[in-house]
Design a protein around this motif. Structure first.
Motif, PDB file in Angstrom:
ATOM      1  N   UNK A 119      17.900  22.352  22.457  1.00 13.54           N
ATOM      2  CA  UNK A 119      17.807  20.920  22.698  1.00 13.54           C
ATOM      3  C   UNK A 119      17.165  20.602  24.038  1.00 13.54           C
ATOM      4  N   UNK A 120      17.540  21.353  25.065  1.00 17.25           N
ATOM      5  CA  UNK A 120      16.947  21.133  26.376  1.00 17.25           C
ATOM      6  C   UNK A 120      15.457  21.392  26.371  1.00 17.25           C
ATOM      7  N   UNK A 121      15.045  22.458  25.683  1.00 18.16           N
ATOM      8  CA  UNK A 121      13.612  22.766  25.595  1.00 18.16           C
ATOM      9  C   UNK A 121      12.862  21.673  24.834  1.00 18.16           C
ATOM     10  N   UNK A 122      13.447  21.210  23.724  1.00 13.47           N
ATOM     11  CA  UNK A 122      12.785  20.162  22.941  1.00 13.47           C
ATOM     12  C   UNK A 122      12.629  18.880  23.757  1.00 13.47           C
ATOM     13  N   UNK A 123      13.616  18.603  24.635  1.00 12.59           N
ATOM     14  CA  UNK A 123      13.515  17.386  25.457  1.00 12.59           C
ATOM     15  C   UNK A 123      12.401  17.511  26.478  1.00 12.59           C
ATOM     16  N   UNK A 124      12.130  18.737  26.956  1.00 15.04           N
ATOM     17  CA  UNK A 124      11.000  18.953  27.863  1.00 15.04           C
ATOM     18  C   UNK A 124       9.682  18.755  27.128  1.00 15.04           C
ATOM     19  N   UNK A 125       9.668  19.156  25.885  1.00 14.85           N
ATOM     20  CA  UNK A 125       8.408  19.153  25.140  1.00 14.85           C
ATOM     21  C   UNK A 125       8.094  17.797  24.510  1.00 14.85           C
ATOM     22  N   UNK A 126       9.127  17.131  23.973  1.00 14.01           N
ATOM     23  CA  UNK A 126       8.889  15.892  23.240  1.00 14.01           C
ATOM     24  C   UNK A 126       9.461  14.655  23.929  1.00 14.01           C
ATOM     25  N   UNK A 127      10.111  14.833  25.067  1.00 13.81           N
ATOM     26  CA  UNK A 127      10.678  13.699  25.788  1.00 13.81           C
ATOM     27  C   UNK A 127      12.180  13.601  25.608  1.00 13.81           C
TER      28      UNK A 127
ATOM     29  N   UNK B 124      25.979  17.682  20.167  1.00  7.30           N
ATOM     30  CA  UNK B 124      26.536  17.521  21.512  1.00  7.30           C
ATOM     31  C   UNK B 124      25.777  18.385  22.507  1.00  7.30           C
ATOM     32  N   UNK B 125      25.447  19.616  22.090  1.00  6.82           N
ATOM     33  CA  UNK B 125      24.714  20.513  22.978  1.00  6.82           C
ATOM     34  C   UNK B 125      23.264  20.069  23.165  1.00  6.82           C
ATOM     35  N   UNK B 126      22.720  19.325  22.213  1.00  6.63           N
ATOM     36  CA  UNK B 126      21.394  18.723  22.391  1.00  6.63           C
ATOM     37  C   UNK B 126      21.460  17.579  23.396  1.00  6.63           C
ATOM     38  N   UNK B 127      22.505  16.748  23.268  1.00  9.77           N
ATOM     39  CA  UNK B 127      22.577  15.540  24.078  1.00  9.77           C
ATOM     40  C   UNK B 127      22.910  15.830  25.541  1.00  9.77           C
ATOM     41  N   UNK B 128      23.872  16.714  25.796  1.00 10.04           N
ATOM     42  CA  UNK B 128      24.373  16.890  27.154  1.00 10.04           C
ATOM     43  C   UNK B 128      23.314  17.392  28.142  1.00 10.04           C
ATOM     44  N   UNK B 129      22.613  18.508  27.859  1.00 15.02           N
ATOM     45  CA  UNK B 129      21.590  18.928  28.833  1.00 15.02           C
ATOM     46  C   UNK B 129      20.450  17.942  28.954  1.00 15.02           C
TER      47      UNK B 129
END
Length: 402
Positions: free
Chosen positions: A69-77, A116-121
């Motif tokens: 999830x943290x990596x996806x947030x770096x890549x897609x916002x 939850x693990x996607x949202x928190x980081x």
């Protein structure tokens, strides 16, 4: 009034929304998840093993899910990952109200852990994106305080609803997540978010794994916090059993200890963090490890409520020092375009939440509780070795780039 306005104004409005949302959603989650096993045992014809598997699916999925999830947030916002996770969490809790078979509960709780693990980081990374570097330690401390504000109220409501209408607690939690998501959608569209939230630099998931693999500082930090979690998780796993077996009204004393823990964090997190900011992060984490180990040793000598409270006070001071400092250390290590990936990788610390109950349970079944706490106190102190090694590696890396 001016001082209050200045205090609020030092952080971006989205940061305050995330902090308030943390209080509400964590309070709702603490109202339901700690009582999930009770609900399953009362309303489903399931064996203890299946109940354990169902409850354990959430942290199991969260262990690796945070990194992805943290990596996806770096890549897609940050926005799409956060909002997808929140809306899915609302669906999960609504699903709990109508689930009728063990397979559905396992699937829904797995989704709960993953989202939850996607949202928190991602939310931590967004807080860092929107906050000046010198104020980030304060933000991480406020976030940890918000978590414990929810933890201080949620279980009390959950205990009441568990005996009246457990399904209502699931519905309330689902509604809380849904409203939180709607508010974020509205405010993210209306408010100006600095451009640094998005980065043009992107890496594949394979590249992200290789980057984390080569970052010794992060690896040592994660190992250290895994060891800390192995000791800290005894509060939820083996401590209740020991108190119930050794003390009269052990369950009542345990409830009192949990309340003391949460209230201490709520009222002391910011004052202690203010003092801690005057020292180096590594010094704060080392002192925190000593306090936490002292608390575990204190529990090994429990013979009444006075010693139990003293041990909890020591352990909680260690908790206040270590966990926000850990977030700040990760923030320090993370390159700007990989902040979400680094915070996601930090979710591997939950391995300690698996190992702690298993090792503690084994020691408790083969020896006295005193031996269990001593061994885990030593393991907690072992984190200092890895914290120190990680800090040394960080300094060496920084010097080599000069």
């Amino acid at each position: 009034m001016a001082s209050v306005k200045n205090y609020i104004g030092q952080f971006h409005p989205i940061v305050w929304v995330l902090l308030i949302g943390t209080v509400l959603t964590r309070g709702s989650a603490f109202m339901t998840l700690p009582f999930l096993s009770i609900y399953l045992s009362r309303h489903m014809d399931l064996s203890p093993i299946i109940i354990g598997l169902t409850v354990g699916m959430s942290p199991l999925m969260a262990t690796a899910g945070g990194f992805i999830g943290g990596h996806l947030s770096d890549r897609f916002g940050r926005k799409p990952i956060m909002l997808t996770a929140l809306f899915t969490l609302a669906f999960v809790y609504y699903g709990f109200t109508i689930a009728a078979g063990q397979g559905w509960f396992i699937l829904l709780n797995a989704l709960n852990g993953l989202c939850t693990s996607f949202f928190e980081p991602t939310s931590q990374a967004l807080m860092a994106d929107l906050t000046d570097k010198e104020k980030r330690m304060k933000v991480y401390s406020l976030r940890y305080t918000a978590i414990n504000m929810g933890a201080s109220v949620g279980p009390l409501l959950g205990a009441y609803l568990a005996n009246t209408s457990a399904k209502l607690s699931f519905a309330i939690t689902g509604t809380t997540y849904f409203i939180y998501a709607i508010v974020l959608v509205y405010l993210i569209q209306r408010l100006v978010i600095p451009h640094k939230e998005q980065s043009k630099k992107t890496v594949s998931i394979g590249d992200a794994f290789r980057i984390i693999k080569t970052d010794k500082s992060l690896r040592y930090l994660i190992i250290g916090i895994v060891l800390v979690n192995m000791g800290y998780v005894q509060i939820d796993s083996n401590l209740p059993q020991i108190l119930e077996g050794k003390l009269e009204n052990g369950v009542v004393i345990f409830s009192m200890l949990i309340t003391i823990n949460a209230l201490m964090v709520v009222f002391l997190q910011m004052p202690i963090s203010h003092v801690a900011e005057k020292f180096k992060l590594m010094q704060v984490m080392v002192v925190g490890a000593f306090f936490m180990a002292a608390g575990l040793i204190g529990f090994s000598f429990v013979n009444g409520w006075v010693v139990a409270i003293l041990a909890m006070v020591l352990l909680t001071v260690g908790e206040i020092l270590i966990f926000p400092s850990n977030s700040m250390m990760i923030d320090t290590l993370a390159p700007e375009h990989l902040r979400g990936t680094y915070f996601g990788a930090a979710q591997f610390r939950k391995i300690g939440n698996f190992l702690g109950p298993v090792i503690g349970g084994y020691l408790l079944s083969h020896s006295q509780g005193q031996m269990m706490f001593w061994v885990l106190a030593i393991i907690t102190l072992g984190s200092i070795i890895f914290f120190t090694a990680g800090n040394k590696s960080r300094i060496t890396s920084a010097e080599s780039t000069i």
